[in-house]
Design a protein around this motif. Sequence first.
Motif, short mmCIF file in Angstrom:
data_model
loop_
_atom_site.label_atom_id
_atom_site.label_comp_id
_atom_site.label_asym_id
_atom_site.label_seq_id
_atom_site.Cartn_x
_atom_site.Cartn_y
_atom_site.Cartn_z
N UNK A 223 0.84 -1.21 0.00
CA UNK A 223 0.00 0.00 0.00
C UNK A 223 0.87 1.24 0.00
N UNK A 224 1.93 1.24 0.80
CA UNK A 224 2.85 2.39 0.82
C UNK A 224 3.49 2.60 -0.55
N UNK A 225 3.81 1.50 -1.22
CA UNK A 225 4.49 1.62 -2.52
C UNK A 225 3.63 2.36 -3.54
N UNK A 226 2.31 2.32 -3.36
CA UNK A 226 1.40 3.03 -4.27
C UNK A 226 1.43 4.54 -4.02
N UNK A 227 2.01 4.95 -2.91
CA UNK A 227 2.03 6.38 -2.57
C UNK A 227 3.46 6.85 -2.31
N UNK A 228 4.44 6.16 -2.90
CA UNK A 228 5.85 6.44 -2.61
C UNK A 228 6.28 7.86 -3.00
N UNK A 229 5.53 8.50 -3.88
CA UNK A 229 5.88 9.87 -4.31
C UNK A 229 5.14 10.95 -3.52
N UNK A 230 4.40 10.53 -2.51
CA UNK A 230 3.62 11.49 -1.71
C UNK A 230 3.90 11.25 -0.22
N UNK A 231 4.86 12.01 0.31
CA UNK A 231 5.28 11.82 1.70
C UNK A 231 4.14 12.04 2.68
N UNK A 232 3.29 13.01 2.41
CA UNK A 232 2.19 13.31 3.33
C UNK A 232 1.23 12.13 3.45
N UNK A 233 0.95 11.48 2.32
CA UNK A 233 0.05 10.33 2.36
C UNK A 233 0.67 9.15 3.11
N UNK A 234 1.97 8.94 2.94
CA UNK A 234 2.65 7.87 3.69
C UNK A 234 2.60 8.17 5.18
N UNK A 235 2.85 9.42 5.55
CA UNK A 235 2.78 9.81 6.96
C UNK A 235 1.36 9.65 7.49
N UNK A 236 0.38 9.95 6.67
CA UNK A 236 -1.02 9.80 7.07
C UNK A 236 -1.35 8.32 7.32
N UNK A 237 -0.85 7.45 6.45
CA UNK A 237 -1.06 6.02 6.62
C UNK A 237 -0.41 5.52 7.91
N UNK A 238 0.79 6.00 8.19
CA UNK A 238 1.52 5.58 9.38
C UNK A 238 0.80 6.03 10.65
N UNK A 239 0.50 7.32 10.75
CA UNK A 239 -0.10 7.83 11.98
C UNK A 239 -1.59 7.48 12.10
N UNK A 240 -2.23 7.33 10.97
CA UNK A 240 -3.64 6.94 11.01
C UNK A 240 -3.82 5.50 11.43
N UNK A 241 -3.07 4.57 10.83
CA UNK A 241 -3.21 3.16 11.17
C UNK A 241 -2.72 2.85 12.58
N UNK A 242 -1.86 3.73 13.11
CA UNK A 242 -1.37 3.52 14.48
C UNK A 242 -2.30 4.13 15.52
N UNK A 243 -3.39 4.76 15.08
CA UNK A 243 -4.42 5.23 15.98
C UNK A 243 -4.26 6.65 16.49
N UNK A 244 -3.26 7.39 16.01
CA UNK A 244 -2.99 8.72 16.56
C UNK A 244 -3.79 9.84 15.90
N UNK A 245 -4.62 9.52 14.90
CA UNK A 245 -5.39 10.57 14.22
C UNK A 245 -6.87 10.54 14.59
N UNK A 246 -7.22 9.74 15.60
CA UNK A 246 -8.62 9.68 16.05
C UNK A 246 -8.90 10.77 17.08
N UNK A 247 -8.70 12.01 16.66
CA UNK A 247 -8.85 13.14 17.58
C UNK A 247 -9.08 14.41 16.77
N UNK A 248 -9.33 15.52 17.45
CA UNK A 248 -9.46 16.82 16.79
C UNK A 248 -8.17 17.61 17.03
N UNK A 249 -7.70 18.31 16.00
CA UNK A 249 -6.40 19.00 16.10
C UNK A 249 -6.53 20.47 15.72
#
Length: 427
Positions: free
Chosen positions: A208-234
């Motif tokens: 899945x990451x390889x499909x977004x290898x040219x978009x750092x923001x999307x990779x970071x979103x996948x990392x922090x989202x799947x790890x549960x840290x984005x289930x909040x308001x910022x």
Amino acid sequence: MNFPEDFLHYVWQFKSFNFDNLQTADGLPIKIIHQGFLNKNSGPDFNNAKIQIGETIWAGNVEIHIQSSDWLKHNHQLDASYENVILHVVYDHDVEIRRIDGSILPVLELKNRISSDLTRKYETLFLTLTDFPCFAQIKSVDQLIVDSFLSRTLIERFEQKTIAVFETLDELKGNWDETFYRFMAKNFGFKVNALPFELFAKAVPQNIYSKHKDNALQIEALVFGSSGFLNDQFNDEYPQKLKQEFEFLQKKYKIKPIEVSMWKFMRMRPQNFPTVRLAQFAGLIVNSNHLFSKIMEIKEVDSLRKLFENLPINGYWKTHYHFKKEASAVTIQIGKTSVDNILLNTVALFLFAYGKHTATQYYINRAIKLLESLPPEQNAITNKFEEAGVKMDNAFASQGILQLKKQYCDKKKCLSCGIGIKILKQS
């Protein structure tokens, strides 16, 4: 004296007893031509022995017990595999033993043939209250003997660790890249957060990451989202963008984030917080997707280290260690000690495992060379061995020490340890 059969195994294997006027319990002279080979599987204790009893030379097996009656307690009289025992070696001969065919089993009693000096050394090892049995004696053992046994324990350690690699490899249908990715993620947790890192890696496969290898923001979103840290308001723009990206990607790939409560922050330096480690992991993915293939090609340790240096980590983490907590002067790149830990526990392991799996000695040799190029680990166990006088020049030695402590010292298996055997043999 109380001792296990293993002690008598040692005494017999290394002929560490008085040979004067050797004879069976019924008076026949004994000559040990060959004591046989220690059998670690089921059946008699020593195989392929050659012993002269009286005028007859016998070839067969030797069984060893504390007392002769142990033969009956272990039900050997009912087991045909013990019919080829040519000599019963015991510490105390307390009862006559017959084979299934009714013939008397020749017995050699060792009660008065083992020196008090040897039993004293054995008791000193086994009754010690120090961190490991030979703490006081190991400095007297030649370093070559220590290094030789540490080579054996290092290989044992890596062979045991490859079992988990092969299990995951089978689960992933032979996909080495994905298997490596999972173990690499677990290593980023550095014990405290190893489990949530492992689960987070399972939540988003590497492809899945390889499909977004040219978009750092999307990779970071996948990392922090799947790890549960984005289930909040910022309030900050950066986590808001991550949350927005992840909401789309989560629906697209049907990602189920892990529980954020699994991550541990307590009693930890900010640079080791899981949020910072995740940012580093995201930078590694951005920099080197399908990392295993690259590692298989790189031979020099300095070049391997560079894969984990100067990662493209979002600048947000220079002033934060959590999405809602600012910090000053946070170190965001992976430290040298942490990089070496990854090279040791993941890279070297996978080179070794790949070599074993493909029966290619080249990769096993590369794993060993890598360990020899890395500094020794510094922890409570290695520090104690250094205090006792053991020299550790590299990670090869320190890994051998960890295996020695866990599988031999803690289990009091001194009689299976080359170092313990040498101590017992010393005059």
